[in-house]
Scaffold this motif. Structure first.
Motif, PDB file in Angstrom:
ATOM      1  N   ARG A 180      10.990  -2.074  -5.839  1.00  0.00           N
ATOM      2  CA  ARG A 180      11.181  -1.749  -4.418  1.00  0.00           C
ATOM      3  C   ARG A 180      10.454  -2.753  -3.528  1.00  0.00           C
ATOM      4  O   ARG A 180      10.953  -3.143  -2.475  1.00  0.00           O
ATOM      5  CB  ARG A 180      10.668  -0.333  -4.111  1.00  0.00           C
ATOM      6  CG  ARG A 180      11.362   0.793  -4.835  1.00  0.00           C
ATOM      7  CD  ARG A 180      12.675   1.231  -4.190  1.00  0.00           C
ATOM      8  NE  ARG A 180      12.602   1.427  -2.773  1.00  0.00           N
ATOM      9  CZ  ARG A 180      12.346   2.576  -2.145  1.00  0.00           C
ATOM     10  NH1 ARG A 180      12.141   3.672  -2.844  1.00  0.00           N
ATOM     11  NH2 ARG A 180      12.310   2.637  -0.840  1.00  0.00           N
ATOM     12  N   PHE A 181       9.276  -3.176  -3.967  1.00  0.00           N
ATOM     13  CA  PHE A 181       8.489  -4.167  -3.233  1.00  0.00           C
ATOM     14  C   PHE A 181       9.260  -5.485  -3.156  1.00  0.00           C
ATOM     15  O   PHE A 181       9.341  -6.107  -2.092  1.00  0.00           O
ATOM     16  CB  PHE A 181       7.140  -4.352  -3.936  1.00  0.00           C
ATOM     17  CG  PHE A 181       6.225  -5.323  -3.253  1.00  0.00           C
ATOM     18  CD1 PHE A 181       5.597  -4.988  -2.074  1.00  0.00           C
ATOM     19  CD2 PHE A 181       5.978  -6.567  -3.802  1.00  0.00           C
ATOM     20  CE1 PHE A 181       4.728  -5.876  -1.446  1.00  0.00           C
ATOM     21  CE2 PHE A 181       5.120  -7.462  -3.191  1.00  0.00           C
ATOM     22  CZ  PHE A 181       4.493  -7.116  -2.010  1.00  0.00           C
ATOM     23  N   ILE A 207      -7.016  -3.799  -8.106  1.00  0.00           N
ATOM     24  CA  ILE A 207      -7.135  -2.398  -7.708  1.00  0.00           C
ATOM     25  C   ILE A 207      -6.577  -2.145  -6.306  1.00  0.00           C
ATOM     26  O   ILE A 207      -6.273  -1.035  -5.973  1.00  0.00           O
ATOM     27  CB  ILE A 207      -8.594  -1.892  -7.750  1.00  0.00           C
ATOM     28  CG1 ILE A 207      -9.581  -2.967  -7.962  1.00  0.00           C
ATOM     29  CG2 ILE A 207      -8.786  -0.785  -8.667  1.00  0.00           C
ATOM     30  CD1 ILE A 207     -11.000  -2.514  -8.117  1.00  0.00           C
ATOM     31  N   ILE A 208      -6.466  -3.191  -5.506  1.00  0.00           N
ATOM     32  CA  ILE A 208      -5.919  -3.074  -4.150  1.00  0.00           C
ATOM     33  C   ILE A 208      -4.905  -4.192  -3.948  1.00  0.00           C
ATOM     34  O   ILE A 208      -4.728  -5.049  -4.803  1.00  0.00           O
ATOM     35  CB  ILE A 208      -7.023  -3.178  -3.066  1.00  0.00           C
ATOM     36  CG1 ILE A 208      -7.710  -4.548  -3.135  1.00  0.00           C
ATOM     37  CG2 ILE A 208      -8.015  -2.043  -3.182  1.00  0.00           C
ATOM     38  CD1 ILE A 208      -8.609  -4.838  -1.947  1.00  0.00           C
ATOM     39  N   GLY A 253       2.101  -3.112 -10.697  1.00  0.00           N
ATOM     40  CA  GLY A 253       2.234  -1.675 -10.543  1.00  0.00           C
ATOM     41  C   GLY A 253       3.377  -1.149 -11.365  1.00  0.00           C
ATOM     42  O   GLY A 253       3.944  -1.843 -12.217  1.00  0.00           O
ATOM     43  N   ASP A 254       3.720   0.072 -11.103  1.00  0.00           N
ATOM     44  CA  ASP A 254       4.850   0.729 -11.743  1.00  0.00           C
ATOM     45  C   ASP A 254       6.099  -0.130 -11.529  1.00  0.00           C
ATOM     46  O   ASP A 254       6.320  -0.659 -10.437  1.00  0.00           O
ATOM     47  CB  ASP A 254       4.989   2.112 -11.077  1.00  0.00           C
ATOM     48  CG  ASP A 254       6.255   2.816 -11.459  1.00  0.00           C
ATOM     49  OD1 ASP A 254       7.263   2.634 -10.745  1.00  0.00           O
ATOM     50  OD2 ASP A 254       6.230   3.535 -12.460  1.00  0.00           O
ATOM     51  N   ALA A 255       6.918  -0.280 -12.567  1.00  0.00           N
ATOM     52  CA  ALA A 255       8.102  -1.150 -12.491  1.00  0.00           C
ATOM     53  C   ALA A 255       9.019  -0.777 -11.331  1.00  0.00           C
ATOM     54  O   ALA A 255       9.550  -1.652 -10.644  1.00  0.00           O
ATOM     55  CB  ALA A 255       8.868  -1.115 -13.811  1.00  0.00           C
ATOM     56  N   PHE A 256       9.216   0.512 -11.089  1.00  0.00           N
ATOM     57  CA  PHE A 256      10.068   0.951  -9.994  1.00  0.00           C
ATOM     58  C   PHE A 256       9.474   0.521  -8.657  1.00  0.00           C
ATOM     59  O   PHE A 256      10.175  -0.002  -7.787  1.00  0.00           O
ATOM     60  CB  PHE A 256      10.263   2.473 -10.031  1.00  0.00           C
ATOM     61  CG  PHE A 256      11.123   2.986  -8.918  1.00  0.00           C
ATOM     62  CD1 PHE A 256      12.502   2.840  -8.961  1.00  0.00           C
ATOM     63  CD2 PHE A 256      10.550   3.610  -7.819  1.00  0.00           C
ATOM     64  CE1 PHE A 256      13.300   3.297  -7.913  1.00  0.00           C
ATOM     65  CE2 PHE A 256      11.341   4.072  -6.773  1.00  0.00           C
ATOM     66  CZ  PHE A 256      12.719   3.923  -6.829  1.00  0.00           C
ATOM     67  N   GLU A 267       0.826  -1.205   0.000  1.00  0.00           N
ATOM     68  CA  GLU A 267       0.000   0.000   0.000  1.00  0.00           C
ATOM     69  C   GLU A 267       0.863   1.259   0.000  1.00  0.00           C
ATOM     70  O   GLU A 267       0.559   2.227  -0.684  1.00  0.00           O
ATOM     71  CB  GLU A 267      -0.958  -0.010   1.182  1.00  0.00           C
ATOM     72  CG  GLU A 267      -2.055  -1.054   1.028  1.00  0.00           C
ATOM     73  CD  GLU A 267      -2.919  -1.238   2.270  1.00  0.00           C
ATOM     74  OE1 GLU A 267      -2.593  -0.660   3.331  1.00  0.00           O
ATOM     75  OE2 GLU A 267      -3.908  -1.971   2.169  1.00  0.00           O
ATOM     76  N   GLN A 268       1.959   1.241   0.750  1.00  0.00           N
ATOM     77  CA  GLN A 268       2.865   2.390   0.774  1.00  0.00           C
ATOM     78  C   GLN A 268       3.444   2.663  -0.609  1.00  0.00           C
ATOM     79  O   GLN A 268       3.621   3.811  -1.003  1.00  0.00           O
ATOM     80  CB  GLN A 268       4.015   2.146   1.757  1.00  0.00           C
ATOM     81  CG  GLN A 268       3.618   2.147   3.198  1.00  0.00           C
ATOM     82  CD  GLN A 268       4.750   1.672   4.103  1.00  0.00           C
ATOM     83  OE1 GLN A 268       5.783   1.184   3.642  1.00  0.00           O
ATOM     84  NE2 GLN A 268       4.543   1.811   5.400  1.00  0.00           N
ATOM     85  N   LEU A 269       3.740   1.590  -1.349  1.00  0.00           N
ATOM     86  CA  LEU A 269       4.359   1.729  -2.669  1.00  0.00           C
ATOM     87  C   LEU A 269       3.335   1.833  -3.796  1.00  0.00           C
ATOM     88  O   LEU A 269       3.706   1.946  -4.952  1.00  0.00           O
ATOM     89  CB  LEU A 269       5.286   0.528  -2.931  1.00  0.00           C
ATOM     90  CG  LEU A 269       6.521   0.454  -2.046  1.00  0.00           C
ATOM     91  CD1 LEU A 269       7.199  -0.896  -2.182  1.00  0.00           C
ATOM     92  CD2 LEU A 269       7.483   1.577  -2.411  1.00  0.00           C
TER      93      LEU A 269
END
Length: 72
Positions: A35-36, A64-65, A28-31, A6-8
């Motif tokens: 990080r995840f 979505i979540i 999500g976004d590759a970056f 959720e933070q990322l």
């Protein structure tokens, strides 16, 4: 893991497996996903992470979540 996702702003799901491992799908976004994954290799405080296996999950669907699924 859910809190970190959720933070990322990473979506997907996580669940505990009967063999003691944890399984997750992250989108999500590759970056952010990178990080995840870095975080997952360490895990939360007091966790013992032996290894992280990474596979592409193309076709897994759109999330979505970041949800916690029942154990498998």
């Amino acid at each position: 893991m859910r809190e970190r996702a959720e933070q990322l702003k990473v979506t997907g799901w996580v669940r505990n497996r009967s063999d003691g491992s944890v399984e997750a799908i992250a989108q999500g976004d590759a970056f952010a996903v990178g990080r995840f994954i870095e975080w997952a290799q360490r895990g939360p405080r007091d966790a013992k992470v032996d290894s992280v296996d990474i596979e592409s999950a193309d076709g897994e669907g759109h999330h979505i979540i970041f949800d916690k699924k029942p154990s498998a």
